[in-house]
Design a protein around this motif. Structure first.
Motif, PDB file in Angstrom:
ATOM      1  N   THR A   1       0.833  -1.205   0.000  1.00  0.00           N
ATOM      2  CA  THR A   1       0.000   0.000   0.000  1.00  0.00           C
ATOM      3  C   THR A   1       0.867   1.255   0.000  1.00  0.00           C
ATOM      4  O   THR A   1       0.616   2.208  -0.732  1.00  0.00           O
ATOM      5  CB  THR A   1      -0.918  -0.006   1.240  1.00  0.00           C
ATOM      6  OG1 THR A   1      -1.625  -1.245   1.302  1.00  0.00           O
ATOM      7  CG2 THR A   1      -1.922   1.120   1.186  1.00  0.00           C
ATOM      8  N   GLU A   2       1.910   1.233   0.830  1.00  0.00           N
ATOM      9  CA  GLU A   2       2.843   2.372   0.876  1.00  0.00           C
ATOM     10  C   GLU A   2       3.557   2.554  -0.458  1.00  0.00           C
ATOM     11  O   GLU A   2       3.701   3.677  -0.956  1.00  0.00           O
ATOM     12  CB  GLU A   2       3.878   2.150   1.982  1.00  0.00           C
ATOM     13  CG  GLU A   2       3.378   2.456   3.367  1.00  0.00           C
ATOM     14  CD  GLU A   2       4.523   2.584   4.357  1.00  0.00           C
ATOM     15  OE1 GLU A   2       4.597   3.614   5.047  1.00  0.00           O
ATOM     16  OE2 GLU A   2       5.347   1.662   4.421  1.00  0.00           O
ATOM     17  N   LEU A   3       4.029   1.451  -1.034  1.00  0.00           N
ATOM     18  CA  LEU A   3       4.778   1.527  -2.293  1.00  0.00           C
ATOM     19  C   LEU A   3       3.905   2.082  -3.418  1.00  0.00           C
ATOM     20  O   LEU A   3       4.308   3.005  -4.140  1.00  0.00           O
ATOM     21  CB  LEU A   3       5.303   0.142  -2.671  1.00  0.00           C
ATOM     22  CG  LEU A   3       6.066   0.070  -4.010  1.00  0.00           C
ATOM     23  CD1 LEU A   3       7.395   0.783  -3.904  1.00  0.00           C
ATOM     24  CD2 LEU A   3       6.272  -1.381  -4.436  1.00  0.00           C
TER      25      LEU A   3
ATOM     26  N   VAL B   1      -8.843  -2.652   6.714  1.00  0.00           N
ATOM     27  CA  VAL B   1      -8.443  -1.260   6.469  1.00  0.00           C
ATOM     28  C   VAL B   1      -7.368  -1.188   5.378  1.00  0.00           C
ATOM     29  O   VAL B   1      -7.431  -0.346   4.475  1.00  0.00           O
ATOM     30  CB  VAL B   1      -7.946  -0.607   7.778  1.00  0.00           C
ATOM     31  CG1 VAL B   1      -7.238   0.714   7.495  1.00  0.00           C
ATOM     32  CG2 VAL B   1      -9.112  -0.379   8.738  1.00  0.00           C
ATOM     33  N   ILE B   2      -6.377  -2.085   5.455  1.00  0.00           N
ATOM     34  CA  ILE B   2      -5.324  -2.112   4.426  1.00  0.00           C
ATOM     35  C   ILE B   2      -5.936  -2.432   3.060  1.00  0.00           C
ATOM     36  O   ILE B   2      -5.583  -1.815   2.047  1.00  0.00           O
ATOM     37  CB  ILE B   2      -4.241  -3.152   4.798  1.00  0.00           C
ATOM     38  CG1 ILE B   2      -3.485  -2.711   6.048  1.00  0.00           C
ATOM     39  CG2 ILE B   2      -3.259  -3.351   3.638  1.00  0.00           C
ATOM     40  CD1 ILE B   2      -2.561  -3.776   6.636  1.00  0.00           C
ATOM     41  N   THR B   3      -6.868  -3.386   3.046  1.00  0.00           N
ATOM     42  CA  THR B   3      -7.542  -3.759   1.795  1.00  0.00           C
ATOM     43  C   THR B   3      -8.305  -2.570   1.219  1.00  0.00           C
ATOM     44  O   THR B   3      -8.306  -2.337   0.002  1.00  0.00           O
ATOM     45  CB  THR B   3      -8.504  -4.935   2.037  1.00  0.00           C
ATOM     46  OG1 THR B   3      -7.781  -6.017   2.648  1.00  0.00           O
ATOM     47  CG2 THR B   3      -9.117  -5.432   0.742  1.00  0.00           C
ATOM     48  N   LEU B   4      -8.937  -1.795   2.094  1.00  0.00           N
ATOM     49  CA  LEU B   4      -9.665  -0.608   1.640  1.00  0.00           C
ATOM     50  C   LEU B   4      -8.722   0.444   1.066  1.00  0.00           C
ATOM     51  O   LEU B   4      -9.073   1.163   0.129  1.00  0.00           O
ATOM     52  CB  LEU B   4     -10.462  -0.004   2.791  1.00  0.00           C
ATOM     53  CG  LEU B   4     -11.882  -0.531   2.979  1.00  0.00           C
ATOM     54  CD1 LEU B   4     -12.573   0.214   4.100  1.00  0.00           C
ATOM     55  CD2 LEU B   4     -12.698  -0.372   1.698  1.00  0.00           C
ATOM     56  N   HIS B   5      -7.530   0.557   1.631  1.00  0.00           N
ATOM     57  CA  HIS B   5      -6.549   1.500   1.080  1.00  0.00           C
ATOM     58  C   HIS B   5      -6.153   1.091  -0.343  1.00  0.00           C
ATOM     59  O   HIS B   5      -6.002   1.936  -1.220  1.00  0.00           O
ATOM     60  CB  HIS B   5      -5.315   1.575   1.983  1.00  0.00           C
ATOM     61  CG  HIS B   5      -5.489   2.506   3.158  1.00  0.00           C
ATOM     62  ND1 HIS B   5      -6.346   2.236   4.192  1.00  0.00           N
ATOM     63  CD2 HIS B   5      -4.925   3.710   3.441  1.00  0.00           C
ATOM     64  CE1 HIS B   5      -6.306   3.224   5.062  1.00  0.00           C
ATOM     65  NE2 HIS B   5      -5.452   4.131   4.638  1.00  0.00           N
ATOM     66  N   LEU B   6      -5.999  -0.205  -0.541  1.00  0.00           N
ATOM     67  CA  LEU B   6      -5.707  -0.686  -1.899  1.00  0.00           C
ATOM     68  C   LEU B   6      -6.884  -0.403  -2.832  1.00  0.00           C
ATOM     69  O   LEU B   6      -6.695  -0.010  -3.988  1.00  0.00           O
ATOM     70  CB  LEU B   6      -5.401  -2.189  -1.865  1.00  0.00           C
ATOM     71  CG  LEU B   6      -4.079  -2.594  -1.198  1.00  0.00           C
ATOM     72  CD1 LEU B   6      -4.064  -4.090  -0.904  1.00  0.00           C
ATOM     73  CD2 LEU B   6      -2.895  -2.215  -2.077  1.00  0.00           C
TER      74      LEU B   6
END
Length: 597
Positions: free
Chosen positions: A355-357, A419-424
């Motif tokens: 996600t950061e990358l 939450v991480i999945t939503l960011h993607l």
């Protein structure tokens, strides 16, 4: 009542024992009759210890006089914290030999292990306290006892680099056992890069076989490449291993052939001694050799295997080689999802790194890196690949939690992965606005997000994916503009693929309520929700509507209230306002509709 009261989770006696205030502790015990066993929460080395009795606090902090005071007044010497740590183990951790001896003399059990199965001897070995280790061994402490994960005191010495204690353990009969990952103390030393431990152990034939010696030298070489950046040292170790492999005692031991992995650039382990010197001219090939070697020796289930694959990918990203990074990270993620339990912190970390990358690449597209390379545009297929793996982690993680009892079920890990999945997903929706977006790409992105929505999985506090998309406090990438929450782009797509805007969470809040909490409420998010069918006047568990929660902002300034207030909603409000009896009068399906207005 005052003596038993807690401040920040600790009683006065716990605080006095933790901080070494003998006079205060004495007064509390003798004059105030403080409970000697009443535990509290205390901080040690930045970590909160829950359920720590006063004696544990004094022993951990090294206050012998208070330890004696407590024991003299009847404190139980084998009382434990919430993690089953005894005062004796606490004293062993920080090397307080005088307290260790005193507690043992007064009945402390040297074999009581904490919840992870780590004994007093193990922790003394890991922390390098040789005098305590020698004292415990003199009391015939179990030298080969295993923890929950199968490691022994010899493993702890090998990992921490305590050679003198390691020698002491071997003198007392320590054996070369394997832990739950199949790791011997020798391999543990090689993984952590403790050359002196490896060199000592490989010279003990009754403990280490020829094959184990070869593996240790090769693994230590891989550690030199990735951890120490010592190419010369690694090459020397690999040559020694090769010499032992083909010219040591007994018949040759040929290298096991491994499959060619695209992420490793199809590297094959070098099996001929004369080809090793060529590696110095190709550092990149040498790094791939280290990854292949580590995976063969440790196996894909060992955390270090995927860790160093990720590390090498990060190095490539720093050098501007983003495609190589993405390829290696995907390989590590596949390894983790296959080998580790669902919602594992390492898998979460891998997904978050992606996600950061991707966020960085979208924000810096076309700009030059510090190494002079231009940041390329993000490929939709790359984000979709990782997003689909994240959706699988959410689905399988939720099924895993469903099999647990309510007491064992911890929603924190599932919520974080959601939450991480939503960011993607948020990154994918931003790509829909990109000039290269086609109808086919739009369909593929919508299809992928639909698969997530149709799972109907709830996070902590009963929040749906739409709730999270409209919530300010889920933002984990504040410095990247591509991922801002609440996200109108994401909310719009979630609604388009079937998310229900009127579902309440455990507190009765709809996504619209959570948007109001953002302060200031983003008008674009409110507009997207209302256009998607959100009811403007639904009340939460506190009886508050969207307008009630705005606090200073006027609802009509954000949205046209009249436009989104239907006749059915107006009728429901009147029924509630004037307390008109409706249960049993209106159709059943309308009762819940009226109740939430």
């Amino acid at each position: 009542m005052l003596v038993a009261a807690k401040t920040a989770g600790a009683t006065p006696l716990v605080i006095a024992c933790r901080n070494g205030h003998y006079d205060v502790a004495e007064y509390l015990i003798e004059k105030c009759h403080a409970d000697l066993e009443l535990p509290g929460s205390v901080m040690f080395d930045g970590e909160t210890i829950e359920g720590a009795p006063p004696l544990w606090c004094a022993a951990a902090a090294g206050h012998l006089d208070i330890v004696k005071l407590l024991v003299a007044h009847g404190a139980k010497v084998n009382t434990t914290t919430r993690t089953n740590s005894t005062p004796l183990r606490a004293a062993c951790f920080d090397g307080h030999l005088d307290i260790v001896k005193y507690l043992v003399q007064h009945g402390a059990d040297i074999e009581v292990a904490n919840r992870h199965g780590h004994t007093c001897l193990m922790i003394a070995c890991y922390k390098g306290h040789i005098r305590i280790a020698r004292y415990l061994l003199g009391l015939t402490a179990s030298v080969n006892r295993k923890s929950v994960k199968g490691n022994t005191a010899l493993h702890d010495c090998a990992e921490s680099g305590s050679l003198e204690i390691l020698k002491l353990l071997i003198e007392h009969g320590a054996t070369m056992d394997v832990d739950s990952y199949g790791m011997t103390p020798l391999l543990a030393a090689a993984v952590t890069g403790h050359n002196h431990i490896v060199e000592y152990l490989i010279k003990i034939p009754h403990l280490v076989s020829r094959r184990e010696r070869i593996d240790a030298l090769e693994l230590l070489g891989a550690t030199c490449v990735d951890k120490k950046r010592d190419m010369i040292g690694a090459l020397d170790l690999w040559k020694r291993a090769m010499q032992d492999r083909y010219h040591g005692d007994g018949p040759p031991i040929p290298k096991q052939r491994t499959r060619k992995v695209p992420a490793y650039d199809y590297a094959v382990e070098i099996a001929e001694p004369d080809r090793l010197d060529d590696l110095l001219a190709d550092p990149d090939e040498m790094r791939m050799q280290a990854l292949v070697m580590r995976e063969r020796i440790l196996g894909p289930a060992h955390p270090d295997t995927s860790y160093y694959v990720r590390y090498r990918g990060a190095v490539y990203a720093d050098a501007g080689k983003f495609n190589r990074c993405i390829e290696l990270w995907n390989y590590a993620l596949d390894m983790q999802q296959c080998m580790l339990g669902r919602l594992n912190p390492m898998t979460q970390s891998s997904l978050f790194s992606f996600t950061e990358l991707f966020s960085f690449m979208m924000g810096e597209e076309g700009k030059q890196t510090s190494r002079g390379r231009v940041v390329p545009s993000v490929e939709v297929t790359d984000i979709l690949t990782v997003f689909n793996k994240a959706v699988e982690e959410v689905e399988q993680g939720s099924l895993t939690l469903e099999r647990l009892s309510n007491v064992e079920r911890d929603m924190n890990y599932l919520t974080r992965v959601m939450v991480i999945t939503l960011h993607l997903a948020c990154l994918l929706t931003r790509l829909l606005d990109h000039h290269t977006s086609t109808e086919e790409i739009t369909k593929e992105i919508h299809g992928a997000i639909y698969k997530l929505v149709k799972l109907k999985i709830r996070a902590k506090s009963g929040r749906t994916m739409l709730h999270l998309a409209c919530c300010k406090d889920v933002a984990i990438l504040g410095r990247y503009p591509a991922c801002q929450f609440p996200s109108p782009h994401l909310a719009e797509v979630l609604l388009r693929v079937g998310a229900d805007p009127n579902l309440p969470d455990d507190d009765g809040n709809t996504a619209l309520h959570l948007a109001a909490h953002a302060r200031p409420c983003p008008a674009a998010v409110a507009q997207a929700l209302l256009d998607g069918g959100a009811h403007l006047d639904l009340v939460n568990a506190d009886g508050a509507t969207f307008a009630d929660l705005l606090k200073g902002q006027k609802a009509h300034e954000l949205v046209n209230s009249a436009k989104y207030t239907g006749l059915s909603c107006a009728a429901a409000r009147v029924i509630r306002q004037f307390k008109i009896p409706y249960k049993g009068v209106v159709p059943k399906k309308l009762e819940s509709f009226i109740a939430c207005h």
